[in-house]
Design a protein around this motif. Structure first.
Motif, mmCIF file in Angstrom:
data_model
loop_
_atom_site.group_PDB
_atom_site.id
_atom_site.type_symbol
_atom_site.label_atom_id
_atom_site.label_comp_id
_atom_site.label_asym_id
_atom_site.label_seq_id
_atom_site.Cartn_x
_atom_site.Cartn_y
_atom_site.Cartn_z
ATOM 1 N N GLU A 130 0.842 -1.189 0.000
ATOM 2 C CA GLU A 130 0.000 0.000 0.000
ATOM 3 C C GLU A 130 0.887 1.253 0.000
ATOM 4 O OE1 GLU A 130 -4.098 1.386 2.204
ATOM 5 O OE2 GLU A 130 -2.534 0.488 3.432
ATOM 6 N N THR A 277 -11.688 7.381 -8.530
ATOM 7 C CA THR A 277 -10.998 6.429 -7.663
ATOM 8 C C THR A 277 -11.958 5.839 -6.637
ATOM 9 O OG1 THR A 277 -8.843 7.483 -7.965
ATOM 10 C CG2 THR A 277 -9.156 6.179 -5.956
ATOM 11 N N LYS A 281 -12.926 1.912 -6.322
ATOM 12 C CA LYS A 281 -12.734 1.171 -5.072
ATOM 13 C C LYS A 281 -14.021 0.438 -4.689
ATOM 14 C CE LYS A 281 -8.916 3.674 -2.908
ATOM 15 N NZ LYS A 281 -8.463 4.461 -1.740
ATOM 16 N N SER A 284 -14.305 -2.542 -6.792
ATOM 17 C CA SER A 284 -13.331 -3.588 -6.478
ATOM 18 C C SER A 284 -13.924 -4.719 -5.653
ATOM 19 C CB SER A 284 -12.125 -2.981 -5.740
ATOM 20 O OG SER A 284 -12.480 -2.622 -4.414
ATOM 21 N N LEU A 295 -6.679 -3.434 -5.906
ATOM 22 C CA LEU A 295 -7.247 -2.150 -6.306
ATOM 23 C C LEU A 295 -7.477 -1.245 -5.101
ATOM 24 C CD1 LEU A 295 -9.814 -3.329 -9.013
ATOM 25 C CD2 LEU A 295 -7.680 -2.066 -9.403
ATOM 26 N N ARG A 296 -8.019 -1.781 -4.041
ATOM 27 C CA ARG A 296 -8.319 -0.955 -2.864
ATOM 28 C C ARG A 296 -7.064 -0.405 -2.198
ATOM 29 N NH1 ARG A 296 -12.120 -4.981 -2.584
ATOM 30 N NH2 ARG A 296 -10.995 -6.261 -1.061
ATOM 31 N N THR A 297 -5.968 -1.140 -2.288
ATOM 32 C CA THR A 297 -4.748 -0.698 -1.615
ATOM 33 C C THR A 297 -3.796 0.076 -2.531
ATOM 34 O OG1 THR A 297 -3.786 -2.884 -2.050
ATOM 35 C CG2 THR A 297 -4.772 -2.520 0.118
ATOM 36 N N LEU A 299 -5.154 2.014 -5.672
ATOM 37 C CA LEU A 299 -5.794 3.109 -6.404
ATOM 38 C C LEU A 299 -5.535 4.439 -5.706
ATOM 39 C CD1 LEU A 299 -9.217 1.504 -7.375
ATOM 40 C CD2 LEU A 299 -7.563 2.502 -8.981
#
Length: 342
Positions: A130, A277, A281, A284, A295-297, A299
């Motif tokens: 991340e 974004t 998220k 995702s 993607l969540r960590t 974007l």
């Protein structure tokens, strides 16, 4: 005189380039593969200069002791590890093979006095999952991943951590050097598609509905191979080495792919802003665990790094990301994976 080098996971993307360099330099190489009789997967080795000094042998990471029969060597490059973002069982399919395979190799090497150095192929996944805008160095560790959050990253972090703990505890006769590559791209020896270049195939084929706020640390596979060779050859090489040449955003990659003539299905809608974004998220959560957590960590994150240690101590001169991506696209087109727009 050349060394005798054991390379696990010989059919891997990085391993192929590394073996090519080892043979060209006059070394004798033992490469582990799942099936030495599979000529279709191994034919490219036969045409490499020095191929008469390459022996391919069978080994499976899941076996109790897959490597002891082959560790009568001077140097070991342990590259074998599963690389799949989405799996049915992360513990079984990613973590266990990565950790157990690494420890099996280190134990086998410890029992062989001839081995002087083990070079372990780790990953930036063991450094962070991340990016937060801080400049990443070899001192950073990924302590956030889990079986449900970026499980592939978790497997790499656990495997490298296990390796360092083993060396500290057992004090074997060899030293350990670790290479931590970021997103590895570049030309391939075979038509098999590595997971990293597959990202660009998917972008070109229209899998992505929009340009996302993603940023990658990019490194050419040829430079990664050079880093492994230098880690073997340079007596003072020690510790971890971030292996990354350049940063590239998805927007920059799409612009380059369009300029190179692959624009037919490239995304045109930009969702790189805060609203886009946030939407992606939310989207995702509809994706498989590996893809969704990635993607969540990632974007909207800014990726920064300092690869000066590998440049100064290993002498690596990294290709820029644009050059590597152009070479990647040309190679993917050569193998028929992508085609330019008509």
């Amino acid at each position: 005189m050349g060394n005798k080098v054991l390379v696990s996971g010989a059919t891997g993307f990085i391993a192929g380039h590394t073996i090519e360099r080892l043979l060209a330099a006059g070394h004798e190489v033992v490469g582990t593969v799942r099936n030495p009789a599979d000529e279709a997967k191994l034919a490219h080795f036969r045409t490499m200069p020095g191929a008469e000094r390459l022996q391919l042998v069978a080994a499976d990471l899941t076996d109790a002791d897959p490597f002891s029969a082959y560790t009568d060597v001077d140097t070991i490059m342990h590259m074998a590890s599963p690389y799949r973002p989405n799996v049915a069982d992360a513990q079984r399919d990613l973590v266990d093979p990565a950790v157990q395979g690494t420890l099996s190799m280190l134990r086998a090497a410890a029992a062989q006095p001839r081995v002087r150095r083990v070079v372990l192929t780790s990953s930036m996944a063991a450094v962070t999952d991340e990016p937060d805008g801080r400049v990443l160095t070899e001192a950073d560790w990924n302590n956030k991943s889990s079986l449900t959050r970026n499980p592939y990253y978790y497997s790499k972090a656990l495997a490298e951590c296990a390796a360092w703990k083993f060396v500290a505890r057992e004090r074997p006769g060899y030293d350990l050097v670790v290479i931590n590559p970021f997103l590895v791209i570049g030309p391939s020896h075979t038509s098999a598609v590595n997971t990293s270049p597959e990202i660009f195939i998917n972008i070109i084929k229209g899998v992505f509905p929009a340009v996302l706020s993603l940023n990658w640390g990019v490194v050419d596979v040829r430079d990664v191979a050079d880093a492994h060779i230098a880690a073997m050859e340079r007596p003072k090489a020690a510790g971890r080495y971030l292996c990354v040449g350049d940063a590239m955003s998805m927007a920059e990659a799409v612009a380059l792919m369009r300029a190179e003539g692959f624009g037919a299905k490239l995304p045109r809608l930009s969702m790189t802003g805060a609203i886009g974004t946030a939407v992606m998220k939310a989207f995702s959560y509809t994706q498989p665990v590996g893809t969704g957590s990635y993607l969540r960590t990632n974007l909207g994150r800014t990726l920064r790094f300092d690869a000066s240690k590998s440049q100064n101590e290993l002498g690596i001169h990294y290709r820029d990301a644009a050059t590597s991506l152009r070479d990647t696209l040309a190679d993917l087109a050569r193998w028929g994976h992508i085609a330019k727009s008509v």
